[in-house]
Design an enzyme around this catalytic site. Structure first.
Site, mmCIF file in Angstrom:
data_model
loop_
_atom_site.group_PDB
_atom_site.id
_atom_site.type_symbol
_atom_site.label_atom_id
_atom_site.label_comp_id
_atom_site.label_asym_id
_atom_site.label_seq_id
_atom_site.Cartn_x
_atom_site.Cartn_y
_atom_site.Cartn_z
ATOM 1 N N PRO A 9 1.222 -0.893 -0.102
ATOM 2 C CA PRO A 9 -0.383 0.251 0.344
ATOM 3 C C PRO A 9 0.628 1.993 0.089
ATOM 4 O O PRO A 9 1.789 1.217 0.454
ATOM 5 C CB PRO A 9 -0.688 -0.051 1.336
ATOM 6 C CG PRO A 9 0.162 -0.552 2.038
ATOM 7 C CD PRO A 9 0.663 -2.155 0.915
ATOM 8 N N ASN A 10 -0.213 2.099 -1.035
ATOM 9 C CA ASN A 10 0.979 3.206 -1.094
ATOM 10 C C ASN A 10 2.152 3.048 -1.547
ATOM 11 O O ASN A 10 2.459 4.655 -1.978
ATOM 12 C CB ASN A 10 0.871 4.617 0.673
ATOM 13 C CG ASN A 10 -1.035 4.023 1.202
ATOM 14 O OD1 ASN A 10 -1.522 4.997 0.338
ATOM 15 N ND2 ASN A 10 -0.639 3.955 2.518
ATOM 16 N N ARG A 17 4.207 10.955 -1.497
ATOM 17 C CA ARG A 17 3.992 10.304 -0.665
ATOM 18 C C ARG A 17 5.358 10.495 0.627
ATOM 19 O O ARG A 17 5.873 10.048 0.219
ATOM 20 C CB ARG A 17 3.248 9.083 -0.016
ATOM 21 C CG ARG A 17 3.168 8.552 1.517
ATOM 22 C CD ARG A 17 2.988 7.907 1.344
ATOM 23 N NE ARG A 17 3.149 6.770 3.212
ATOM 24 C CZ ARG A 17 3.347 5.799 3.045
ATOM 25 N NH1 ARG A 17 3.659 5.142 2.834
ATOM 26 N NH2 ARG A 17 3.731 5.458 4.881
ATOM 27 N N TYR A 22 10.819 8.940 2.092
ATOM 28 C CA TYR A 22 10.976 7.640 0.892
ATOM 29 C C TYR A 22 11.279 8.063 -0.611
ATOM 30 O O TYR A 22 11.459 7.093 -1.320
ATOM 31 C CB TYR A 22 9.370 7.277 0.503
ATOM 32 C CG TYR A 22 8.584 7.264 1.727
ATOM 33 C CD1 TYR A 22 8.713 5.213 1.885
ATOM 34 C CD2 TYR A 22 7.133 7.513 2.293
ATOM 35 C CE1 TYR A 22 8.248 5.054 3.317
ATOM 36 C CE2 TYR A 22 6.701 7.092 2.996
ATOM 37 C CZ TYR A 22 7.504 5.294 3.678
ATOM 38 O OH TYR A 22 6.139 5.132 5.000
ATOM 39 N N ASN A 73 8.182 -5.388 -0.981
ATOM 40 C CA ASN A 73 8.304 -4.415 0.027
ATOM 41 C C ASN A 73 6.523 -4.636 -0.059
ATOM 42 O O ASN A 73 5.511 -3.766 -0.467
ATOM 43 C CB ASN A 73 8.336 -3.062 -1.126
ATOM 44 C CG ASN A 73 8.510 -2.410 -0.194
ATOM 45 O OD1 ASN A 73 7.899 -2.145 1.413
ATOM 46 N ND2 ASN A 73 9.149 -0.904 0.027
ATOM 47 N N ALA A 76 3.137 -1.344 4.815
ATOM 48 C CA ALA A 76 2.560 -0.716 6.140
ATOM 49 C C ALA A 76 1.749 -2.091 6.452
ATOM 50 O O ALA A 76 1.869 -2.861 7.740
ATOM 51 C CB ALA A 76 0.960 -0.156 5.660
ATOM 52 N N HIS A 79 4.285 -5.147 9.166
ATOM 53 C CA HIS A 79 4.149 -4.546 10.651
ATOM 54 C C HIS A 79 3.101 -5.777 11.073
ATOM 55 O O HIS A 79 2.687 -5.507 12.368
ATOM 56 C CB HIS A 79 4.101 -3.469 11.654
ATOM 57 C CG HIS A 79 4.985 -2.465 11.229
ATOM 58 N ND1 HIS A 79 6.286 -2.516 10.389
ATOM 59 C CD2 HIS A 79 4.899 -1.442 9.402
ATOM 60 C CE1 HIS A 79 6.875 -1.708 9.498
ATOM 61 N NE2 HIS A 79 5.894 -1.387 8.905
ATOM 62 N N ASP A 86 1.926 -16.315 6.216
ATOM 63 C CA ASP A 86 1.894 -17.772 5.567
ATOM 64 C C ASP A 86 1.876 -17.620 3.958
ATOM 65 O O ASP A 86 1.914 -18.755 3.826
ATOM 66 C CB ASP A 86 0.298 -17.802 6.088
ATOM 67 C CG ASP A 86 0.348 -18.101 7.506
ATOM 68 O OD1 ASP A 86 1.356 -17.824 8.563
ATOM 69 O OD2 ASP A 86 -1.155 -17.634 8.222
ATOM 70 N N GLU A 97 13.006 -8.667 1.399
ATOM 71 C CA GLU A 97 11.883 -8.403 1.526
ATOM 72 C C GLU A 97 13.090 -6.473 1.558
ATOM 73 O O GLU A 97 14.427 -7.136 2.419
ATOM 74 C CB GLU A 97 11.773 -8.241 3.425
ATOM 75 C CG GLU A 97 10.947 -6.880 3.498
ATOM 76 C CD GLU A 97 11.024 -7.331 5.380
ATOM 77 O OE1 GLU A 97 9.402 -6.695 6.163
ATOM 78 O OE2 GLU A 97 11.306 -8.127 6.830
ATOM 79 N N HIS A 99 12.731 -2.420 1.965
ATOM 80 C CA HIS A 99 12.152 -0.761 2.916
ATOM 81 C C HIS A 99 12.681 0.255 2.280
ATOM 82 O O HIS A 99 14.671 0.408 2.200
ATOM 83 C CB HIS A 99 12.102 -1.109 4.037
ATOM 84 C CG HIS A 99 10.915 -2.958 4.140
ATOM 85 N ND1 HIS A 99 9.437 -1.970 4.637
ATOM 86 C CD2 HIS A 99 11.606 -3.333 5.059
ATOM 87 C CE1 HIS A 99 9.153 -3.374 5.143
ATOM 88 N NE2 HIS A 99 10.397 -4.095 5.754
ATOM 89 N N SER A 101 12.974 3.373 3.378
ATOM 90 C CA SER A 101 13.577 3.704 4.419
ATOM 91 C C SER A 101 14.055 2.846 5.262
ATOM 92 O O SER A 101 13.842 1.748 5.870
ATOM 93 C CB SER A 101 12.038 4.730 5.333
ATOM 94 O OG SER A 101 11.636 4.253 6.003
ATOM 95 N N ARG A 106 12.945 3.998 12.928
ATOM 96 C CA ARG A 106 11.329 5.008 12.703
ATOM 97 C C ARG A 106 10.941 4.638 13.517
ATOM 98 O O ARG A 106 11.052 3.804 14.897
ATOM 99 C CB ARG A 106 10.801 4.450 11.174
ATOM 100 C CG ARG A 106 11.439 5.065 10.677
ATOM 101 C CD ARG A 106 10.993 4.944 9.112
ATOM 102 N NE ARG A 106 9.991 5.597 8.551
ATOM 103 C CZ ARG A 106 8.842 5.441 8.167
ATOM 104 N NH1 ARG A 106 8.899 5.002 6.864
ATOM 105 N NH2 ARG A 106 7.888 6.449 7.804
ATOM 106 N N ARG A 110 6.983 0.029 13.522
ATOM 107 C CA ARG A 110 7.328 0.145 12.425
ATOM 108 C C ARG A 110 8.379 -1.036 12.333
ATOM 109 O O ARG A 110 9.328 -1.508 12.084
ATOM 110 C CB ARG A 110 8.088 1.719 11.380
ATOM 111 C CG ARG A 110 6.360 1.970 10.780
ATOM 112 C CD ARG A 110 6.999 3.109 10.535
ATOM 113 N NE ARG A 110 5.988 4.043 10.190
ATOM 114 C CZ ARG A 110 5.149 4.232 9.412
ATOM 115 N NH1 ARG A 110 5.082 2.693 8.153
ATOM 116 N NH2 ARG A 110 4.048 4.750 9.213
#
Length: 146
Positions: A9-10, A17, A22, A73, A76, A79, A86, A97, A99, A101, A106, A110
């Site tokens: 998301p986002n 954003r 970011y 990635n 949100a 977390h 799963d 994985e 990220h 940032s 943070r 997070r």
């Protein structure tokens, strides 16, 4: 070898954003960047982005038998999502994985990543460069398995 880059998301709002966190690059810039790296490394790549948890689960499940590695990635959902964890455990596709940032520096909430338990590596805080490192990590790992 084929990779799937899944963005949560986002991430479609990259460059808009919170650019201080970011970066200024857009989602289209990220796709172009990763596509170039994969081309240079002789890898196929496809991309998927959704703001919906179930769609991300579907993308992970749909990758089974189609791709050799995943760059994820979860944004949100990192977390909060046991469902993504799963799904990764079920398909058993090597996953890195990423990220943009450094989530470890943070807010406290997070710093928890559910999905990392199913990933071969987690890369944080390197911006787009983290995706390059993820591509190279998966290429090396997948080359060893052949």
């Amino acid at each position: 070898m084929k990779l799937l880059v899944i963005s949560g998301p986002n991430l479609n709002l990259l460059g808009i954003r919170e650019p201080g966190i970011y970066g200024n690059g857009s989602y289209a810039d990220l796709i172009e960047y990763v596509t170039g790296i994969c081309r240079q490394e002789g890898l196929e790549v496809e991309f998927f982005q959704s703001n919906h948890e179930g769609a991300l689960v579907d993308a992970i499940q749909g990758a089974m038998g189609r791709v050799d590695g995943i760059i994820l990635n979860p944004a949100a959902y990192t977390h909060t999502s046991v469902a993504l964890l799963d799904a990764l455990k079920a398909v058993r596709i090597p996953t890195v994985e990423v990220h943009l940032s450094d989530v470890r520096q943070r807010e406290e909430f997070r710093r928890i990543s559910y999905v990392s338990a199913a990933c071969v590596r987690t890369i944080c805080g390197l911006g787009f460069e983290g995706y390059r490192q993820a591509v190279l990590c998966l290429k090396a790992l997948l080359s060893e398995k052949k």
